[in-house]
Scaffold this active site. Structure first.
Site, mmCIF file in Angstrom:
data_model
loop_
_atom_site.group_PDB
_atom_site.id
_atom_site.type_symbol
_atom_site.label_atom_id
_atom_site.label_comp_id
_atom_site.label_asym_id
_atom_site.label_seq_id
_atom_site.Cartn_x
_atom_site.Cartn_y
_atom_site.Cartn_z
ATOM 1 N N SER A 54 43.682 23.293 36.515
ATOM 2 C CA SER A 54 45.022 23.046 36.981
ATOM 3 C C SER A 54 45.028 22.403 38.393
ATOM 4 O O SER A 54 44.034 22.383 38.907
ATOM 5 C CB SER A 54 45.874 23.857 36.887
ATOM 6 O OG SER A 54 47.361 24.453 37.745
ATOM 7 N N TYR A 105 45.515 33.432 38.891
ATOM 8 C CA TYR A 105 45.243 32.883 37.728
ATOM 9 C C TYR A 105 43.881 31.192 38.545
ATOM 10 O O TYR A 105 43.994 30.891 37.710
ATOM 11 C CB TYR A 105 46.896 31.526 37.817
ATOM 12 C CG TYR A 105 47.059 30.798 36.733
ATOM 13 C CD1 TYR A 105 46.611 30.939 35.581
ATOM 14 C CD2 TYR A 105 46.945 29.931 37.664
ATOM 15 C CE1 TYR A 105 47.671 29.631 35.221
ATOM 16 C CE2 TYR A 105 47.381 28.190 37.242
ATOM 17 C CZ TYR A 105 47.015 28.196 36.033
ATOM 18 O OH TYR A 105 47.786 27.405 35.295
#
Length: 259
Positions: free
Chosen positions: A154, A167
């Site tokens: 990401s 995350y």
């Protein structure tokens, strides 16, 4: 003119046709879009997700268009199930050419909310799920002396974002894992790519349990997000390069995304 363009596209994607591609998280979003695109270019796709009805429907859609697809109900946190997934792909089609470790969760929250169950979920799916995919596919690729791992990180695997500490940690770890894998598999002619998307329109934000954070994040993402087939084209690009070209990392964002 349209026929000429179509011929060019087919020629440009000739290295995708005939490949067997296993895709986790294939029931929606990035995985679903990638399955459709690769199938349209002649790949055989093996679809994995927990939502069996969705991947079954997608497999039937692809087969109805003349493609080859197999749906296998899989929880990526279960190592035995992921091994069964890859073994079934090899038993059915004779090989596995690409392992796309795509399944992921993003339940954002500040650390002081102590949502430890969500921390465990992210570690189990975002990181251990990738490790399980590698463990399942690597022996087959070593035996073949060929293959391609594509792991999904990401933008948050490159920078820290608000309320995204755990995350981000999992996605930083996916990048480190992918680079270590790249270095280790050179003797087997295996390629490794890590793709880091920015804001993409998917169901990922539905995992955010904090209603305020979810609303704020959706408000930002909805304004700028690119469609999921943007990611699919990145996957196709990496796969389609000749076998002697290893596209190691792709980071992309919407043009309007500032960070």
């Amino acid at each position: 003119m349209q026929q000429s363009i179509k011929r060019i596209l087919i020629m440009n994607n000739q290295n995708i046709a005939g490949k067997v591609v296993v895709i986790t998280g294939a029931s929606s979003g990035l995985g679903e879009a990638t399955a459709r695109l690769l199938s349209s270019e002649g790949a055989t796709v093996v679809l994995a997700a927990r939502r069996t009805e969705r991947i079954n429907a997608l497999a039937e859609e692809i087969k109805g268009k003349g493609g080859q697809a197999l749906a296998v109900s899989t929880d990526v946190t279960n190592r035995a199930q992921v091994k069964e997934l890859v073994d079934k792909a090899v038993a059915t089609y004779g090989r596995v050419d690409v392992m796309l470790n795509n399944a992921g969760l993003m339940p954002l929250a500040p650390l002081d909310q102590l949502k430890t169950d969500e921390w465990d979920q992210m570690i189990d799916v975002n990181l251990k799920g990738v490790l399980n995919g590698i463990a399942a596919a690597l022996p087959h690729m070593q035996a073949q002396k060929s293959g391609h791992f594509i792991n999904v990180s990401s933008v948050y695997g490159h920078k820290l974002g608000p309320d995204a500490t755990v995350y981000c940690a999992t996605k930083f770890a996916v990048r480190a894992l992918s680079e270590g894998l790249r270095q280790e598999v050179k003797p087997y002619n295996i390629r490794t790519t890590v793709i880091s998307p920015g804001a993409v329109a998917t169901e990922l934000l539905e995992h955010i349990s904090d209603e305020k954070i979810q609303a704020e994040t959706k408000g930002f993402v909805d304004q700028i997000a690119v469609p999921a087939d943007t990611f699919a084209r990145m996957v196709a690009f990496a796969i389609n390069e000749p076998a002697n070209v290893d596209v190691n990392e792709i980071l992309f964002r919407p043009t309007a995304q500032p960070v």
